[in-house]
Each structure stands twice: as structure tokens, then as C-alpha cells.
Scaffold this motif. Sequence first.
Motif, short mmCIF file in Angstrom:
data_model
loop_
_atom_site.label_atom_id
_atom_site.label_comp_id
_atom_site.label_asym_id
_atom_site.label_seq_id
_atom_site.Cartn_x
_atom_site.Cartn_y
_atom_site.Cartn_z
N MET A 197 0.87 -1.21 0.01
CA MET A 197 0.01 0.16 0.00
C MET A 197 0.76 1.39 -0.04
N VAL A 198 1.98 1.31 0.68
CA VAL A 198 2.64 2.34 0.85
C VAL A 198 3.42 2.67 -0.60
N LYS A 199 4.02 1.47 -1.09
CA LYS A 199 4.51 1.76 -2.59
C LYS A 199 3.85 2.15 -3.61
N ILE A 200 2.50 1.70 -3.39
CA ILE A 200 1.61 2.06 -4.44
C ILE A 200 1.26 3.45 -4.34
N CYS A 201 0.87 4.20 -3.21
CA CYS A 201 0.62 5.43 -2.79
C CYS A 201 1.62 6.34 -3.31
N LEU A 202 2.79 5.97 -2.88
CA LEU A 202 4.14 6.93 -3.00
C LEU A 202 4.35 7.06 -4.68
N SER A 203 4.25 5.89 -5.20
CA SER A 203 4.40 6.02 -6.84
C SER A 203 3.07 6.82 -7.58
N ARG A 204 1.99 6.78 -6.95
CA ARG A 204 0.74 7.48 -7.65
C ARG A 204 0.79 8.48 -7.43
N ARG A 205 1.45 9.14 -6.21
CA ARG A 205 1.29 10.80 -5.82
C ARG A 205 2.47 11.23 -6.53
N ALA A 206 3.68 10.60 -6.75
CA ALA A 206 4.70 11.31 -7.61
C ALA A 206 4.32 11.47 -9.05
N LEU A 207 3.31 10.43 -9.42
CA LEU A 207 2.99 10.64 -10.92
C LEU A 207 2.03 11.71 -10.91
N SER A 208 1.25 12.10 -9.90
CA SER A 208 0.34 13.04 -9.96
C SER A 208 0.96 14.59 -9.78
N TYR A 209 1.95 14.44 -9.06
CA TYR A 209 2.77 15.51 -8.74
C TYR A 209 3.34 16.10 -10.00
N GLU A 210 3.94 15.05 -10.68
CA GLU A 210 4.71 15.37 -12.17
C GLU A 210 3.55 15.73 -12.93
N MET A 211 2.44 15.19 -12.93
CA MET A 211 1.38 15.77 -13.96
C MET A 211 0.73 17.18 -13.66
N THR A 212 1.06 17.62 -12.49
CA THR A 212 0.64 18.86 -12.08
C THR A 212 2.03 19.92 -11.87
N ASN A 213 2.99 19.51 -12.53
CA ASN A 213 4.31 20.37 -12.59
C ASN A 213 4.83 20.67 -11.34
N GLN A 214 4.54 19.55 -10.13
CA GLN A 214 5.42 19.75 -9.04
C GLN A 214 6.37 18.91 -8.96
N THR A 215 7.29 19.07 -9.68
CA THR A 215 8.49 18.29 -9.71
C THR A 215 9.28 17.87 -8.31
N LYS A 216 9.29 19.13 -7.68
CA LYS A 216 10.10 18.89 -6.31
C LYS A 216 9.37 18.07 -5.68
N TYR A 217 8.13 17.99 -5.20
CA TYR A 217 7.42 16.91 -4.50
C TYR A 217 7.65 15.57 -5.25
N ALA A 218 7.44 15.57 -6.55
CA ALA A 218 7.50 14.10 -7.30
C ALA A 218 8.90 13.57 -6.91
N ILE A 219 9.88 14.21 -7.05
CA ILE A 219 11.33 13.66 -6.59
C ILE A 219 11.49 13.28 -5.33
N ARG A 220 10.83 13.99 -4.54
CA ARG A 220 10.84 13.85 -2.99
C ARG A 220 9.96 12.27 -2.86
N ASP A 221 9.01 12.14 -3.44
CA ASP A 221 8.27 11.06 -3.23
C ASP A 221 9.04 9.59 -4.00
N LEU A 222 9.87 10.09 -4.91
CA LEU A 222 10.70 8.75 -5.68
C LEU A 222 11.77 8.44 -4.83
N GLU A 223 12.35 9.58 -4.18
CA GLU A 223 13.62 9.21 -3.18
C GLU A 223 13.16 8.48 -2.20
N MET A 224 11.95 8.66 -1.57
CA MET A 224 11.05 7.74 -0.46
C MET A 224 10.87 6.45 -1.03
N LEU A 225 10.45 6.28 -2.01
CA LEU A 225 10.10 4.92 -2.68
C LEU A 225 11.41 4.06 -2.92
N SER A 226 12.50 4.84 -3.41
CA SER A 226 13.75 4.15 -3.57
C SER A 226 14.53 3.48 -2.47
#
Length: 390
Positions: free
Chosen positions: A359-388
Motif C-alpha cells: 500500500m505504501v509503495k502504490i500510494c507513493l508512486s501514484r502521488r509522485a506521478l500526480s505531482y509530475e502531472m501538475t508540474n510539482q517536480t520537487k515533490y515528485a522527486i521527494r516521493d520517488l526518493e522515499m520509494l527508492s
Amino acid sequence: MSLEKMEMQRIEDQKSREKELVENDLFQSLSSFREGPRTSYKSDHGIAKSEDFSSNQGKEQLKIIEPYYESELPMVRSASIVKFIHTPRFFKTPRRESTQLREDAFIAKNRPFLKANKYFNTNETSKLEETDPVWLKQKGDNFYKVGDYLAAINAYSLAIEKDQTFFKAYMNRSLCYLIIDEPNLCIHDCTQALNVIHQKARDMMKEELETLRTKLLARMSSAYCKIGNLLSINLALANMQEASSIKPSCDLIANDMKSIQRFKKAMILKMEGDVAFGSNRLDTSLELYNKAISEDSSIMQAYSNRSAVYFYKSLYDDCIKDCTLVLESLRQSCLSPKMTQIPPIGGIPPQGSQSREAMVKICLSRRALSYEMTNQTKYAIRDLEMLSKL
């Protein structure tokens, strides 16, 4: 310029004189070797030879040859057999730190079914306290209090091996299984405890007997709810109804009964939403997920699945809100004190369980994609780093 040339010439002359002095000293030291006696030695074939060090005025490099000494060879050692005794191990593979946690978890979960394995049946003498089921049960209680549930399961399992009618060990081990998200093993232990209690009913007070049966039936209901399908939820209701018949005036049982009924309605709506989402009926699935959440707001799976609908409908802000709500709920549950009672029905997956990690992995990856689609790249990178890091 003439002064510089004179100075350079003077330096060169000085170097030449110093070099000549050093060479003279070296030749004098070599002459002492030339005046000395010849050195005799034996060749590899035992033939005597001699060496003259006076050749070529001592300028050739002296060759130092160690004399050959004849000695007797040692006797050949007698043959012997060396036996190596390895540390006994349950698994056939070598022990590695990277797999230690998984191996311990496997043994803890399957400990009741490994009695015949020779790894757990050694002929070595054990300490007196290790053969006492009461002492082992107390040891398991200590592990449980500090949150080491796998060690507690091992201690309770040893206590049960020593005394298979020790129903308190079954009860405590069933709670550990429920906490680590092993509902089937929890149900097995609750059933075993109920059977033992039924056999010992004549020796117990009525009030004690009713309390133990009620507690075990309620725990089995929680385990059935964690399985999550309709059949198991119906079994959970049946167990809770039996507990209610034993103690009809207990408010806790009545509240749990209502919670299971709400949970059943919410799970039916959530399952219908999953079917609608699988057939690409996004609006219908969104409506069903909303109803499920309004029926029981503790079902994190409904929030997670609804975020997927929002993502496919390009409602990225709503997707971010649902994913954040799930992740925050999981984080708050980690910050809460150690679980010492029955976990809540459904809702948040237990800490350390595979369902929680997924559940944590799915929500982090989905939120990162949503941030990327709304041009919030900084938060997308943060979520991807947490996921890694998971």
C-alpha cells in the motif's frame, strides 16, 4: 653572465671532487675483500667450488652465495582424520545476514508444524527453566511487551511443545499472529485454545470460562475480518454473535458487532467498485468507493483505490489528497504506542506486513506521478526518493 658561468663551474668541480672521494672509499672497502681468503661452497650437486672476489678491481657486483647445509629430512607424518562439527541449521543454505529476518519469520509462522524436524528435537540436555512451560510463557510475554512478536511466538511455541494443554500459550500466540498479519494461524490457535478450554471446563469457574471464550471468539472475528472476503466476514459475524450470546450485556461486544456489520457493507461496496473499475466504468466505481468510505472511513484500501480512479480521470489534486491521507494514516499508526490489544477490525494493515508495504509503495508512486502531472517536480522527486529507500 661570466660570474654565473664561474659559479656553475665551481659547483660542478665541487660535485666531481665529492664523487671521487666516495669512489675512493668504495674501492678501499672492496680491496679488503680482495686481500681476504677465498670462500668455498658446495654447488647444487655437492661439488666444491671457489669464488675469487679480486676480479676487475672490485667494480663488478659481488655475488653473495649462501652455503649449502646438508640436513636430515623429517619423517613423514602419519595419516589422521579431522572431523568438523558444523553449527546445526534448519535451512540447507548457508547462513546470511540478508536473509536472517525472513528465515526467522518463516520459523516463527510455521513453528507449530515443525515438531518432527530434527533441528527442533535435539538430544542435548536443556536447562531446567527451558523445560518449564510457565517460564517459557512468561518469556514470551516479556518479548511481547517490547514488541518482539517473532521471539514471543517462538517462546509460546516451546511452551506448547512442553504442554499441549497450555491454553494461555495458545491465546497469547494467537494475538501475536494477529498483530503480524497472519490471520489463518491466529484462527488455528484460537480454535486449539477453545478445544482445550472445553476439555477443562469442569475445573474452571463459570465467569472465567465465559471470559476466555468471549475473548477468543472476538479475536477470531478480528482475524476473519483481516482475511477480507465475504465468507470470512460472515464467519466473523457468526463468532461475534456467539460471543454476544455468552455475554449479552457487554457493550464492547455490541460495539464490535456493529463495526463488523459496517465493515461488511463497506467491503461489499468496495468490491463492487473494484469490479466497476476493472471494466473501465470510472464514474460508477468512484460512486461506490465514496459510499464504502462513508459507511466505514477506516478502510484504507477504499481510499487507495479511489485515488486510482482520480488519477485515470485526470483529477490529480484529488488523487494526491487520497494518497496523502493513506500515507499519513499509516505514519500515525507507526508513531502510536506498541499494540497491546486486539488490532482494529479491517482498516490499517499491521506494521511489517506485506499488505502494508504494498500500500505504501502504490500510494507513493501514484502521488509522485500526480505531482509530475501538475508540474510539482520537487515533490515528485521527494516521493520517488522515499520509494527508492523502501
